[in-house]
Structure formats: C-alpha cells, structure tokens
Design an enzyme around this catalytic site. Structure first.
Site, PDB file in Angstrom:
ATOM      1  N   CYS A 181      -6.468  -8.278   3.767  1.00 17.00           N
ATOM      2  CA  CYS A 181      -7.695  -7.474   3.804  1.00 17.00           C
ATOM      3  C   CYS A 181      -8.939  -8.324   4.062  1.00 17.00           C
ATOM      4  O   CYS A 181      -9.467  -8.345   5.159  1.00 17.00           O
ATOM      5  CB  CYS A 181      -7.854  -6.695   2.494  1.00 17.00           C
ATOM      6  SG  CYS A 181      -6.742  -5.287   2.341  1.00 17.00           S
ATOM      7  N   THR A 197      -2.285  -4.288   9.338  1.00 11.33           N
ATOM      8  CA  THR A 197      -3.061  -4.505  10.562  1.00 11.33           C
ATOM      9  C   THR A 197      -3.534  -5.952  10.585  1.00 11.33           C
ATOM     10  O   THR A 197      -4.646  -6.258  10.159  1.00 11.33           O
ATOM     11  CB  THR A 197      -4.268  -3.549  10.642  1.00 11.33           C
ATOM     12  OG1 THR A 197      -4.923  -3.506   9.359  1.00 11.33           O
ATOM     13  CG2 THR A 197      -3.830  -2.154  11.008  1.00 11.33           C
ATOM     14  N   VAL A 215       0.833  -1.211   0.000  1.00  9.17           N
ATOM     15  CA  VAL A 215       0.000   0.000   0.000  1.00  9.17           C
ATOM     16  C   VAL A 215       0.862   1.253   0.000  1.00  9.17           C
ATOM     17  O   VAL A 215       0.702   2.138  -0.843  1.00  9.17           O
ATOM     18  CB  VAL A 215      -0.944   0.006   1.225  1.00  9.17           C
ATOM     19  CG1 VAL A 215      -1.699   1.327   1.307  1.00  9.17           C
ATOM     20  CG2 VAL A 215      -1.918  -1.162   1.146  1.00  9.17           C
ATOM     21  N   THR A 233      -6.138  -0.401   7.820  1.00 11.59           N
ATOM     22  CA  THR A 233      -7.485  -0.856   8.147  1.00 11.59           C
ATOM     23  C   THR A 233      -7.625  -1.090   9.649  1.00 11.59           C
ATOM     24  O   THR A 233      -6.867  -1.858  10.240  1.00 11.59           O
ATOM     25  CB  THR A 233      -7.806  -2.163   7.409  1.00 11.59           C
ATOM     26  OG1 THR A 233      -7.656  -1.952   6.005  1.00 11.59           O
ATOM     27  CG2 THR A 233      -9.221  -2.620   7.715  1.00 11.59           C
ATOM     28  N   ARG A 239       1.176 -13.119   2.709  1.00 14.48           N
ATOM     29  CA  ARG A 239       0.581 -12.882   4.018  1.00 14.48           C
ATOM     30  C   ARG A 239      -0.791 -13.552   4.139  1.00 14.48           C
ATOM     31  O   ARG A 239      -1.640 -13.399   3.280  1.00 14.48           O
ATOM     32  CB  ARG A 239       0.435 -11.386   4.279  1.00 14.48           C
ATOM     33  CG  ARG A 239       1.742 -10.677   4.574  1.00 14.48           C
ATOM     34  CD  ARG A 239       1.524  -9.192   4.742  1.00 14.48           C
ATOM     35  NE  ARG A 239       1.073  -8.555   3.504  1.00 14.48           N
ATOM     36  CZ  ARG A 239       0.672  -7.294   3.420  1.00 14.48           C
ATOM     37  NH1 ARG A 239       0.639  -6.540   4.500  1.00 14.48           N
ATOM     38  NH2 ARG A 239       0.311  -6.791   2.262  1.00 14.48           N
ATOM     39  N   ASP A 267      10.411   3.073   6.435  1.00  9.21           N
ATOM     40  CA  ASP A 267      10.017   1.747   6.869  1.00  9.21           C
ATOM     41  C   ASP A 267      11.064   1.240   7.853  1.00  9.21           C
ATOM     42  O   ASP A 267      12.264   1.483   7.673  1.00  9.21           O
ATOM     43  CB  ASP A 267       9.920   0.791   5.666  1.00  9.21           C
ATOM     44  CG  ASP A 267       9.087  -0.450   5.976  1.00  9.21           C
ATOM     45  OD1 ASP A 267       7.966  -0.560   5.441  1.00  9.21           O
ATOM     46  OD2 ASP A 267       9.555  -1.311   6.746  1.00  9.21           O
TER      47      ASP A 267
END
Length: 438
Positions: free
Chosen positions: A266, A91, A22, A126, A337, A40
């Site tokens: 997500c 998240t 993202v 999120t 992920r 980062d």
C-alpha cells in the site's frame, strides 16, 4: 435493483475474487451473513484454505474451521447465482514504478466470462482515478456481451485493511463506497453495511473513491519520508532521532510519525499510482515523488550506517557476520511483499557481506521464491558480529541479544542496528555494545 434483498434471502451469492490479506477477511465476514464464494487463481493457496490453514494470518485457522465460505480456483463455480462480485486483487508496480494492472485486468476477465444480468461488481484494489471505469468496464463488457448501466452495474470501495492490526478491523473501519449512479451506490452501501458495524461513507463518484485511497496512503508516505530525512540529518549531527521525536510528541498537535522502512503493498506503492496519472495529465509531482525517493533509499542508508558502525567498533567488515532480524514489510505479520528489508540485504552485499536473515513470522518458501534468499533457523542464531533489528516483531523484543553475538572478551566488538528503536539503547551501551538507531 434488489441485489441486497436477494443476498439476504440467500437466493443469490456474493463472490470475492482474490483471497489474500484483503479478500480473505472480507469473504469470511460476509459468509457469516450470506452465501459467499471465495475465488483465487492460486490453487496452492486454495488448498491451504480448504485444509483449514489461513496463510495470511488475518483470519486464523479457527475461523476457517467454522466458516461456510466456499473456496475455489475453478471459474465454473462463478457461473451461477452470483449477483455481487468484489474484486480484491493486488496492484503492484513495475520495475520502472509504473502501475502493474495485470492482476486487476485478469480479475476483470474472470468476471467478464462469468457475470450475469443484474449483477453488481465492486473493486477494492487500489488504482489511480479512472481505472475502474476506463479499464475495467470495457473488459467486462467485451467478454460478457453485457452493457454496464443497463445489464450490470459497477462501483468502487477501497480496502482499508491493515495487515496484522488486531484493533482496526473490517467491521470497525468506516467504509468508503461509490457507485456509477445513486441506485447502485445505495445497493453497494447496504451490502457492505452487513459487515461494517461503524457504517459507510458514500462519495459522489467512483473516481473520488479511487482518489481517497491513493491520497490517504500518499499522505502517510510523505510524513514518514519527512521523519526519515530528519533521521539522516540528525545522524550527521550526532543527535538521537528518537529523543527528538519523543520531545516533539509532547506537543498537542504532533502527528506521531516515526522514521523507518516503508514497503508493503500500500504505502510503498500507492503514491506511484497517483503520480502516474498526474503525469499523464501534464503535472509532475513536486512532493510525493520526493518523499518516495527518500523512503526508497532508506535500506541503502541503513546498510551504509551499519558498515560505519562496525568500522568504528574495529570489526573487520570483510569477515564480519551480520544478522538481519525481520523479513516482512512490517511488524507482526507474514506479508513479505515489497519488503524493504531486502534493500538492506542488497546494500550489505555491495560491501561484500552476505547477511543472514531470520524471521519467525515469514515463510521461508515465500522468501526464497520472491527474493532468492533462504532464512536461517532459530538454532543458527549465534556467533554474529552485528545484529540489525529491521522489523519490530513482538518476538524480537523478547530475544536475548547477548546469545546472538560472538563470545569475545572485547565487548566493544558488538554492534546493534536498531531500525525501529525497540531496545533500551543506554542499557546496551553500558554493557559495551555499539548501538545505532534510525
């Protein structure tokens, strides 16, 4: 408040905290218009970017070679001249499916240690409604000594980037924006309009914007769960789910969903953020958690179906060699992920089978680090009894499946499990294969 003007005139800089699937595209797009710093905490990742290699695959090495974006893992680079922060960290959820806010907390601490008066902070990560204001603001205030709404301002703009999607991009997806007040919302909207060509959609509050994100992914999750449940029932009835779906989709109001594995950062995660907050308020989800349960169990269902099909083909399952094609959570991307492919892997291990996994899109290093599994190489793709096509990579559609199987005279002893229905089922059945698809 003139944050937008200061950015346009390049008197100030924008900082993106978190450079994954993202944050990286956002940072690169903004760097085409204004001065941007990409931060980062992963030094290894930053080194890759600085050497011109896009580990996410979302931007591409060519774009990195041209970008003016400054990559850093050093907080000192965030101390001066920044008036706009964007938080784009993952998240995830904990083992018990509760939200893991540690990345957001860590990013808030980074901002709190470096923010100056007049800055705007926008979260894209999120979260369930209330996190931005109830969790993040106090952290930044405590570490900075600055008061939100007086010395700095906050907003929320949920990310909508779809990894590996080359059609729906940052600039052609409407951006939801919100701010703690009208002035901050307007400033945030103007800044995002620099890179979002189709424009922004303002909502009245930060909580509303947070809700938009978790609800749009929960909606997809529920619809896919419905298709997965149908697939499991049709399997018992001896009905081909794909044929049913193709027939259903001839109607004008069909939604076009198909069964499959639901993982990633997500859709497989966001519903838990929503139900977590709902339960805190005394409401236990009736639909969302039921859909999550169905989708979370699909890997085990596919593994069991694989065993059944091998037994029907008279393959000795105790000695069977099984290949899983795909390790990423979706097609044509490198993101592993929360990949539900490894639920299939674990399910087969429960039956005493240690399957091989091949994926030319995934990093062997990342897979071994995340799941403790080593991917096999292209040269090792031969002599299998059963092949599971778990991910619909374009590269798998062009594989010569015949070359993957054991060279036996009895063609019935060859099983293909086509999770996403990417091969011509009838063609392979005519050749003597046992083919099962979700």
């Amino acid at each position: 408040m003139n944050n937008y003007d200061e950015l346009i005139e390049k008197k100030k800089k924008l900082a993106v905290i978190g450079l994954g699937y993202v944050g990286m595209p956002i940072a690169v797009q903004f760097a085409k218009k204004i001065n941007v710093i990409g931060f980062d905490i992963n030094k290894e990742k930053i080194n890759e970017y600085q050497n011109g290699h896009d580990v996410t695959g979302e931007v591409g090495d060519c774009e990195l070679e041209k970008t003016s974006l400054i990559f850093t893992s050093c907080e000192d680079d965030l101390k001066n001249n920044i008036n706009f922060f964007i938080i784009a960290v993952p998240t995830p959820v904990n083992q018990d499916k509760t939200p893991d806010l540690s990345p957001v907390v860590g990013a808030s601490e980074v901002v709190g240690r470096n923010i100056k008066k007049g800055a705007i902070v926008v979260y894209e990560s999120t979260v369930y409604p209330g996190v931005t204001e109830d969790v993040c603001i106090p952290i930044i205030e405590k570490l900075s000594g600055l008061k939100c709404g007086k010395d700095w301002w906050i907003g929320y703009s949920p990310e909508r980037i779809n990894p590996a999607d080359k059609i729906h991009r940052l600039w052609n997806i409407t951006k939801i924006v919100s701010g703690m007040d009208d002035e901050s919302c307007n400033q945030i909207a103007k800044v995002y309009e620099l890179v979002v060509e189709v424009g922004v959609h303002k909502v009245s509050s930060i909580k509303t914007a947070e809700a938009v994100k978790v609800v749009e992914n929960s909606q997809r999750d529920i619809n896919i769960a419905f298709m997965n449940e149908l697939a499991m029932v049709f399997d018992r009835m001896g009905i081909d789910t794909k044929e049913v779906v193709e027939g259903m989709n001839t109607k004008w109001n069909a939604l076009g969903f198909t069964p499959g594995l639901v993982g990633g950062h997500c859709i497989g995660v966001d519903p838990y953020y929503f139900t977590y907050e709902a339960e805190k308020l005394g409401y236990h989800s009736q639909i969302i958690l039921a859909g999550r349960k169905v989708n979370d169990n699909m890997g085990a269902f596919i593994a069991t179906s694989c065993i059944k099909q091998m037994m029907k083909a008279k393959i000795n399952t105790s000695e069977a060699k099984v290949l899983i094609l795909g390790a990423t959570f979706k097609e044509n991307c490198s993101d592993i992920r929360n990949s539900k492919v490894f639920d299939i892997y674990k399910g087969l291990k429960d039956f005493g089978i240690i399957p091989s996994i091949y994926d030319d899109n995934a990093s062997n290093r990342d897979v071994e680090r995340e799941y403790g599994v080593k991917l096999v190489s292209r040269s090792e793709l031969y002599d299998f009894d059963c092949v599971i096509i778990a991910v619909a990579h374009n590269s798998f559609k062009n594989l010569k499946l015949d070359e993957l199987f054991k060279k036996k005279t009895n063609n019935l002893k060859k099983v293909i499990i086509d999770v996403k229905s990417i091969i011509d089922k009838n063609s392979y059945i005519k050749q003597g294969y046992t083919v099962w698809r979700l």
